[in-house]
Structure formats: structure tokens, C-alpha cells
Design a protein around this motif. Structure first.
Motif, PDB file in Angstrom:
ATOM      1  N   GLY A 123       0.774  -1.336   0.045  1.00  0.00           N
ATOM      2  CA  GLY A 123      -0.080  -0.070  -0.057  1.00  0.00           C
ATOM      3  C   GLY A 123       0.960   1.173  -0.151  1.00  0.00           C
ATOM      4  N   LEU A 124       2.196   1.001   0.320  1.00  0.00           N
ATOM      5  CA  LEU A 124       2.817   2.318   0.299  1.00  0.00           C
ATOM      6  C   LEU A 124       4.007   2.364  -0.794  1.00  0.00           C
ATOM      7  CD1 LEU A 124       4.517   2.188   4.269  1.00  0.00           C
ATOM      8  CD2 LEU A 124       3.275   4.369   3.081  1.00  0.00           C
ATOM      9  N   ALA A 125       4.338   1.633  -1.333  1.00  0.00           N
ATOM     10  CA  ALA A 125       5.470   1.486  -2.449  1.00  0.00           C
ATOM     11  C   ALA A 125       5.032   2.627  -3.870  1.00  0.00           C
ATOM     12  CB  ALA A 125       5.968   0.143  -2.984  1.00  0.00           C
ATOM     13  N   ASN A 126       5.980   2.985  -4.158  1.00  0.00           N
ATOM     14  CA  ASN A 126       5.621   3.941  -5.488  1.00  0.00           C
ATOM     15  C   ASN A 126       6.086   3.192  -6.703  1.00  0.00           C
ATOM     16  OD1 ASN A 126       4.550   6.372  -4.700  1.00  0.00           O
ATOM     17  ND2 ASN A 126       6.666   6.832  -3.777  1.00  0.00           N
ATOM     18  N   CYS A 127       6.347   1.841  -6.572  1.00  0.00           N
ATOM     19  CA  CYS A 127       6.903   0.773  -7.749  1.00  0.00           C
ATOM     20  C   CYS A 127       6.125  -0.411  -7.536  1.00  0.00           C
ATOM     21  CB  CYS A 127       8.439   0.665  -7.584  1.00  0.00           C
ATOM     22  SG  CYS A 127       8.804  -0.420  -6.102  1.00  0.00           S
ATOM     23  N   ARG A 254      -4.508   2.311  -6.544  1.00  0.00           N
ATOM     24  CA  ARG A 254      -4.686   3.730  -6.952  1.00  0.00           C
ATOM     25  C   ARG A 254      -3.728   4.489  -5.652  1.00  0.00           C
ATOM     26  NH1 ARG A 254      -7.467   6.809 -10.174  1.00  0.00           N
ATOM     27  NH2 ARG A 254      -8.962   5.091 -10.690  1.00  0.00           N
ATOM     28  N   ARG A 255      -2.854   5.424  -6.201  1.00  0.00           N
ATOM     29  CA  ARG A 255      -2.383   6.280  -5.191  1.00  0.00           C
ATOM     30  C   ARG A 255      -3.348   7.469  -4.437  1.00  0.00           C
ATOM     31  NH1 ARG A 255       1.596   6.265  -9.490  1.00  0.00           N
ATOM     32  NH2 ARG A 255       3.804   5.410  -8.917  1.00  0.00           N
ATOM     33  N   PRO A 256      -3.560   7.181  -3.120  1.00  0.00           N
ATOM     34  CA  PRO A 256      -4.375   8.269  -2.504  1.00  0.00           C
ATOM     35  C   PRO A 256      -3.900   9.839  -2.892  1.00  0.00           C
ATOM     36  CG  PRO A 256      -3.416   6.710  -0.978  1.00  0.00           C
ATOM     37  CD  PRO A 256      -2.755   6.629  -2.068  1.00  0.00           C
ATOM     38  N   ARG A 257      -4.953  10.664  -3.190  1.00  0.00           N
ATOM     39  CA  ARG A 257      -4.589  11.843  -3.694  1.00  0.00           C
ATOM     40  C   ARG A 257      -4.526  12.943  -2.402  1.00  0.00           C
ATOM     41  NH1 ARG A 257      -8.862  12.465  -8.772  1.00  0.00           N
ATOM     42  NH2 ARG A 257      -7.797  10.873 -10.158  1.00  0.00           N
ATOM     43  N   LEU A 258      -5.451  12.560  -1.319  1.00  0.00           N
ATOM     44  CA  LEU A 258      -5.287  13.571  -0.218  1.00  0.00           C
ATOM     45  C   LEU A 258      -4.185  13.230   0.791  1.00  0.00           C
ATOM     46  CD1 LEU A 258      -9.214  13.376   0.639  1.00  0.00           C
ATOM     47  CD2 LEU A 258      -7.642  15.409  -0.493  1.00  0.00           C
ATOM     48  N   PRO A 260      -0.952  11.102  -0.041  1.00  0.00           N
ATOM     49  CA  PRO A 260       0.088  10.263  -0.824  1.00  0.00           C
ATOM     50  C   PRO A 260       0.780   9.456   0.030  1.00  0.00           C
ATOM     51  CG  PRO A 260       0.178  12.509  -1.685  1.00  0.00           C
ATOM     52  CD  PRO A 260      -0.639  12.668  -0.185  1.00  0.00           C
ATOM     53  N   ALA A 261       1.246   9.599   0.956  1.00  0.00           N
ATOM     54  CA  ALA A 261       2.022   8.782   1.776  1.00  0.00           C
ATOM     55  C   ALA A 261       1.429   7.605   2.759  1.00  0.00           C
ATOM     56  CB  ALA A 261       3.142   9.569   2.804  1.00  0.00           C
ATOM     57  N   ALA A 262       0.057   7.935   2.701  1.00  0.00           N
ATOM     58  CA  ALA A 262      -0.727   6.778   3.393  1.00  0.00           C
ATOM     59  C   ALA A 262      -0.886   5.618   2.803  1.00  0.00           C
ATOM     60  CB  ALA A 262      -2.049   7.303   3.769  1.00  0.00           C
ATOM     61  N   PRO A 263      -0.749   4.370   3.231  1.00  0.00           N
ATOM     62  CA  PRO A 263      -0.945   2.860   2.658  1.00  0.00           C
ATOM     63  C   PRO A 263      -2.411   2.969   2.511  1.00  0.00           C
ATOM     64  CG  PRO A 263      -0.512   2.676   5.117  1.00  0.00           C
ATOM     65  CD  PRO A 263      -0.372   4.214   4.661  1.00  0.00           C
ATOM     66  N   TRP A 264      -2.601   2.258   1.145  1.00  0.00           N
ATOM     67  CA  TRP A 264      -4.065   2.184   0.945  1.00  0.00           C
ATOM     68  C   TRP A 264      -4.046   1.012  -0.123  1.00  0.00           C
ATOM     69  CZ3 TRP A 264      -7.323   2.221  -3.543  1.00  0.00           C
ATOM     70  CH2 TRP A 264      -8.320   2.211  -3.045  1.00  0.00           C
ATOM     71  N   LEU A 265      -5.051   0.155   0.110  1.00  0.00           N
ATOM     72  CA  LEU A 265      -5.209  -0.874  -0.980  1.00  0.00           C
ATOM     73  C   LEU A 265      -6.789  -1.017  -0.950  1.00  0.00           C
ATOM     74  CD1 LEU A 265      -3.043  -3.735   0.645  1.00  0.00           C
ATOM     75  CD2 LEU A 265      -2.702  -2.411  -1.685  1.00  0.00           C
ATOM     76  N   PRO A 284       1.209   0.277  -8.478  1.00  0.00           N
ATOM     77  CA  PRO A 284       0.229   1.800  -7.922  1.00  0.00           C
ATOM     78  C   PRO A 284       0.170   2.732  -9.425  1.00  0.00           C
ATOM     79  CG  PRO A 284       2.699   1.869  -7.838  1.00  0.00           C
ATOM     80  CD  PRO A 284       2.688   0.303  -8.076  1.00  0.00           C
ATOM     81  N   HIS A 285      -0.921   3.248  -9.350  1.00  0.00           N
ATOM     82  CA  HIS A 285      -0.993   4.201 -10.597  1.00  0.00           C
ATOM     83  C   HIS A 285      -1.948   5.418  -9.933  1.00  0.00           C
ATOM     84  CE1 HIS A 285      -5.622   3.275 -10.571  1.00  0.00           C
ATOM     85  NE2 HIS A 285      -5.129   2.214 -10.019  1.00  0.00           N
ATOM     86  N   ASP A 286      -1.929   6.474 -10.689  1.00  0.00           N
ATOM     87  CA  ASP A 286      -2.308   7.514 -10.466  1.00  0.00           C
ATOM     88  C   ASP A 286      -3.974   7.643 -10.815  1.00  0.00           C
ATOM     89  OD1 ASP A 286      -0.093   8.898  -9.243  1.00  0.00           O
ATOM     90  OD2 ASP A 286       0.743   9.306 -11.342  1.00  0.00           O
TER      91      ASP A 286
END
Length: 286
Positions: A123-127, A254-258, A260-265, A284-286
Motif C-alpha cells: 500500500g505504500l510503495a511507489n513501484c 490507486r495512489r491516494p490523492r489527499l 499520498p504517503a498513506a498506505p491504501w489498498l 500503483p497508478h494515479d
């Protein structure tokens, strides 16, 4: 220099399977392999500025040596870093790397299919993050399709690109699934016939939309055989069932918009991680 394939290792059976999968992926893609053990440091002695790094566990060193013996030409490093496992691993992957993890480490509860650290990293990683459970084929080159789950709009280029690249690299068919559920109507004979006709029309239109969304990727990867399908099951169940014969199941996050550093699945990705029968890649995707 190509971005590394980073694998978290702690000596557990799932992490060993992850290391084997990661080594095959690094060999196939021409990337270096980085074995990473997240551990503490000892307290500094009086007059010392920093702590002394603890030695790597013997089980981690054994994993390193086994990979080096099987793939002697592979660029391989093995290191220990301090800090929180989830944040250290997510940071190591960066935005352009590939993270590979066992679904549950030595510190997890035996009854959990996916541990808290693995879920948090996913949920955190950017890759992209690939998770493997113990008992799941971790060879990275077995038989089966690459399965890709797409939602209704299909506007996830990072996810689609990753799935096509994996299918191309492994010489596998790419099986693309989209869930389409039609609410049940009245049960009279006339209503059932009408409902069936509506369903057929919806399926034809949705399948055409799916094929259109995949068309640019087919042109970019003409070597990949693509099989587009609709499922009447909810997305999570459809992907779990498809994973039974898959070598890799690919889902988006999806990367959280509000925050961004919060883990989310999302619920579908969460369900697939817990129940899939193949390795799962979370992109992950925007």
C-alpha cells in the motif's frame, strides 16, 4: 544503470520463495538483484558516533549463497538496513524499481495468509510490488498465463504496461479480465428473455470497450497473445479463480490523492492478495 529488483529477506519460507522469484526476474530482465534484510543496529559504545551493524542472519546468507551458485552471472548484493521494515522496503524500491516480498515473514502470525508488513509495503510503495506466499510457485518461469484485472474505465496505463511487459518477457499469454454484473430482474418467462437480451447487448458493448482499451498495447507488444474476457463474478472472485492457472496475477492500486504517503489498498486488491493461488503484482497508478 538499470533499476534493481529488490527483495526483502528474513529467512522465512515465503521470503525464500520471493528471493528465488526475484532472482529469476532479475536474470530475465538484466537487472541487478538486491537482497535486503531490515534489522536493527546495536547501541553505540561510549565515544562512538554510530551504532555497529548487526551481522546478517545465517539463513539470509544461505539464501544469498544459493542464488549466487545457481545464477553465477547475476549482479547480486546483500545488505542489512535499519528502520521500520515497511518504510525501509518501500523506500528501497523507489519509483522505478521492482519490490518482491514473501507474503508473511518470521514475525507474523501463522494463521495469516498475508502479513501486516507485506500489506503495508504493497500500500505504500511507489513501484510495483510482487508478493508470494509459501507453497506458491516462486520460480518466476512456470507455466500459465499472466492475468490482468482491469476495472470499468481501464485508464491505468502503468498497470497495463507492467502486465504486457511481464507477458512479453515470460512468453506468456496475457489474460485480461473485467467483471460485468447485471442485476437480476423479475422471474416471468418474458422478463427472463428480456434480461438475457439486455445482458448479451451489455456484454458485447463492454467487450468492445475492453478491446479498444487494449488496442494501443497490442500494437506496442505484437508478440503478446491477448485474451480479453468478461466475468459475471465480482472482480475479486474472478481474479482469484483465474489465478489458479496463472503464473502471475496483476492488479492495480490507486495512489491516494489527499494523503499520498498513506498506505491504501482497494477491496479487490486486498481480496486477491489474501486468496490468490499465484504470485500477485500490485502496481500503483494515479
Amino acid at each position: 544503470m538499470p533499476y534493481a529488483v529488490v527483495v526483502g529477506v528474513d529467512g522465512s519460507e515465503p521470503s525464500t520463495a520471493a528471493a528465488e522469484w526475484a532472482a529469476q526476474e532479475a536474470q530475465r530482465s538484466g537487472r541487478p538483484l538486491r537482497l535486503l534484510h531490515v534489522g536493527g543496529t546495536s547501541s553505540p559504545a561510549p565515544g562512538e558516533a554510530d551504532g555497529v551493524a548487526e551481522p546478517l542472519p545465517p539463513s539470509v546468507l544461505a539464501t544469498r549463497d544459493r542464488i549466487a551458485s545457481v545464477l553465477p552471472g547475476l549482479e547480486l548484493t546483500c545488505e542489512q538496513v535499519p528502520g521500520s521494515p515497511a518504510y525501509a522496503l518501500a523506500a528501497a524500491g523507489g519509483r522505478n524499481g521492482l519490490l518482491v516480498l514473501g507474503s508473511r515473514g518470521l514475525g507474523g502470525f501463522a494463521g495469516l495468509l498475508v502479513g501486516a508488513v507485506s500489506l503495508r509495503v504493497a500500500g505504500l510503495a511507489n513501484c510495483p510490488v510482487v508478493l508470494l506466499r509459501a507453497g506458491v510457485d516462486g520460480r518466476g518461469g512456470g507455466a500459465g498465463d499472466v492475468v490482468l484485472g482491469l476495472d470499468g474505465d481501464g485508464a491505468c496505463p502503468e498497470v497495463v504496461a507492467f502486465a504486457f511487459e511481464q507477458a512479453a518477457a515470460q512468453g506468456a499469454t496475457l489474460r485480461v479480465l473485467r467483471s460485468l454484473t447485471v442485476p437480476a430482474g423479475p422471474y416471468s418467462t418474458e422478463a427472463v428473455v428480456e434480461q438475457w437480451e439486455i445482458r448479451e447487448a451489455l456484454e458485447a458493448a463492454e467487450l468492445m470497450r475492453l478491446q479498444d482499451a487494449l488496442a494501443p498495447w497490442r500494437e506496442k507488444h505484437p508478440e503478446v497473445r491477448v485474451q480479453a474476457e468478461l466475468s459475471a463474478w465480482p472482480a475479486g472472485r474472478a481474479l482469484v479463480e483465474a489465478s489458479r492457472s496463472a503464473r502471475l496475477t496483476v492488479v492495480g492500486r490507486r495512489r491516494p490523492r489527499l494523503h499520498p504517503a498513506a498506505p491504501w489498498l482497494g477491496p479487490v486488491t486486498h481480496a486477491v492478495l489474501h486468496h490468490a493461488h499465484s504470485p500477485v503484482a500490485v502496481v500503483p497508478h494515479d
